[in-house]
Each structure stands twice: as structure tokens, then as C-alpha cells.
Design a protein around this motif. Structure first.
Motif: not given
Length: 225
Positions: A85-102
Motif C-alpha cells: 500500500l505504501n509503494l502504491a501510495n494508496v490514498q482516499s480517492d483510490d480504487v484498489v483491486y486485489d486479484l486473489g483476495s483471500g
């Protein structure tokens, strides 16, 4: 920026791959499924998926997957999740898809810690049920959802961040879809495995684990599609 792996790092990556492949062989021979660790304080694992295309609520009846998962469930430590999450610099306006989300921890962490919206895609209906329960416990059900779908058929074109923990050959197989369907500037983060000829923009190490980072270019090279 890319980094050159040392022989130790290469051996670590090969060791993880052998463990994943060995797990698949064991599942095929014995028919015994791997049991997920249930606490979000324990490591996560992700697995690529294929199955039904319906969303599952916390109280929904569990559906059978359409086929066996391509990757056995293997844990990813929470420090690696945080670094992704840090490397992608995830912010509040992001839409995060986890492909294989366990168990859903990546999208749950993105919602809980960053205020982002998260979508998990998973084949195993039991994992979907657990992920929904975990999201409910974390108080982020308004910001996350989990889909029992085939990740190769999922429409994730609205993603601004995509996270992965798949085998190398699956990363390479998925690469054309990512480059065709994601908007330029979308960030992709992968735990443990690269994408073949697509050189990462950055590579970092977290407690002996490797994390790769790419940004979707405006005009992807033809050899990557």
C-alpha cells in the motif's frame, strides 16, 4: 527504478515458487484443501480465481467454485501488505483491486488505513465469506466488496491500484489484460513475482520478501501485450 537481485534474493523467490507449486500438487493428489488462518493479525495469502460471477454477502450461502484455484493459499505477512500500500501510495480517492483476495486483508487495510475503496476478487467462496466477516469486524463494509469471479474475466478497468500475489506464469498471462484494460497511470504491486519482460519501476525488500511496482504506461510496448 529497477534493482538487480542477488543470488540470495533469487533463491528466495524460487523457494516461494516451489512451495506454491508443491502445494498445488499436494492438493491435486490428496484433495485436501488448505485451511486459511482466520485472524487479520496472521499472514495473508492470495490465490487467482475462477468461479461464479456473483457478489457474496457475509450471510450468503456458500457457492462451489467453478474450478480448482490455480494457486494454493499461502500467507503474506502484514508488513508486506503495508509496504504494498505504501509503494502504491494508496490514498482516499483510490480504487484498489486485489486479484486473489483471500481473507480480504489488503482491501480492508486500504479502506481502514487509507480511506480507499476496495474490491477483492476470489475463487474460493469460503474465503469470500471470511473476507466479508473480516470487513464487518473492521467496520469497512461501506467501502469494500468481494466478488467470486474469474480474475481473467473480471472487469477491473476502474481500478487505480491493483495488487497481486500470483505465480510468475500467471502474472505474465495476466499482463496483457492489465495493460489493455487499465488506464495509464494505474499502479500495480506484486508480492514475490515479477511480470517477465515488463521491467518494474521499483523493487523493494520487506523482511526478506520482494515487492514489485509498476505504473501502466500511456503506450505499452507491443512485446508486452
Amino acid at each position: 527504478m529497477s534493482f538487480t537481485f542477488s543470488s540470495t534474493k533469487q533463491a528466495s523467490s524460487r523457494s516461494i515458487q516451489r512451495m506454491l507449486l508443491a502445494g498445488i500438487g499436494a492438493l491435486s493428489f490428496t484433495g485436501i484443501a488448505c485451511t486459511q488462518q482466520r485472524s487479520l493479525e496472521q499472514p495473508q495469502a492470495v490465490s487467482p480465481q475462477a468461479g461464479t460471477t456473483e457478489q457474496t454477502s457475509p450471510d450468503a450461502t456458500i457457492q462451489s467454485p467453478g474450478r480448482r484455484p490455480d494457486v494454493v493459499y499461502v500467507p503474506t505477512p502484514m508488513p508486506v501488505v503495508d509496504e504494498m500500500l505504501n509503494l502504491a501510495n494508496v490514498q482516499s480517492d483510490d480504487v484498489v483491486y486485489d486479484l486473489g483476495s483471500g481473507d480480504g486483508r489488503i482491501v480492508i487495510a486500504a479502506a481502514q488505513e487509507r480511506g480507499a475503496r476496495g474490491i477483492g476478487v476470489e475463487i474460493d467462496p469460503q474465503r469470500i465469506q471470511e473476507a466479508n466477516q473480516n470487513a464487518q469486524q473492521a467496520g469497512v463494509t461501506d467501502r469494500v466488496e468481494f466478488l467470486q469471479q474469474d480474475l481473467f474475466e473480471t472487469d477491473f478497468s476502474d481500478a487505480t491500484v491493483v495488487t497481486l500475489y500470483l505465480l510468475p506464469e500467471l502474472n505474465v498471462k495476466l499482463r496483457p489484460k492489465l495493460l489493455r484494460e487499465l488506464r495509464p497511470g494505474t499502479r500495480i504491486v506484486s508480492h514475490a513475482f515479477d511480470m517477465g519482460e515488463w521491467e518494474p519501476d521499483q523493487v523493494v525488500e520487506v523482511n526478506g520478501r520482494t515487492v514489485y511496482y509498476w505504473v501502466v504506461p500511456e503506450n505499452p510496448p507491443a512485446n508486452l501485450l
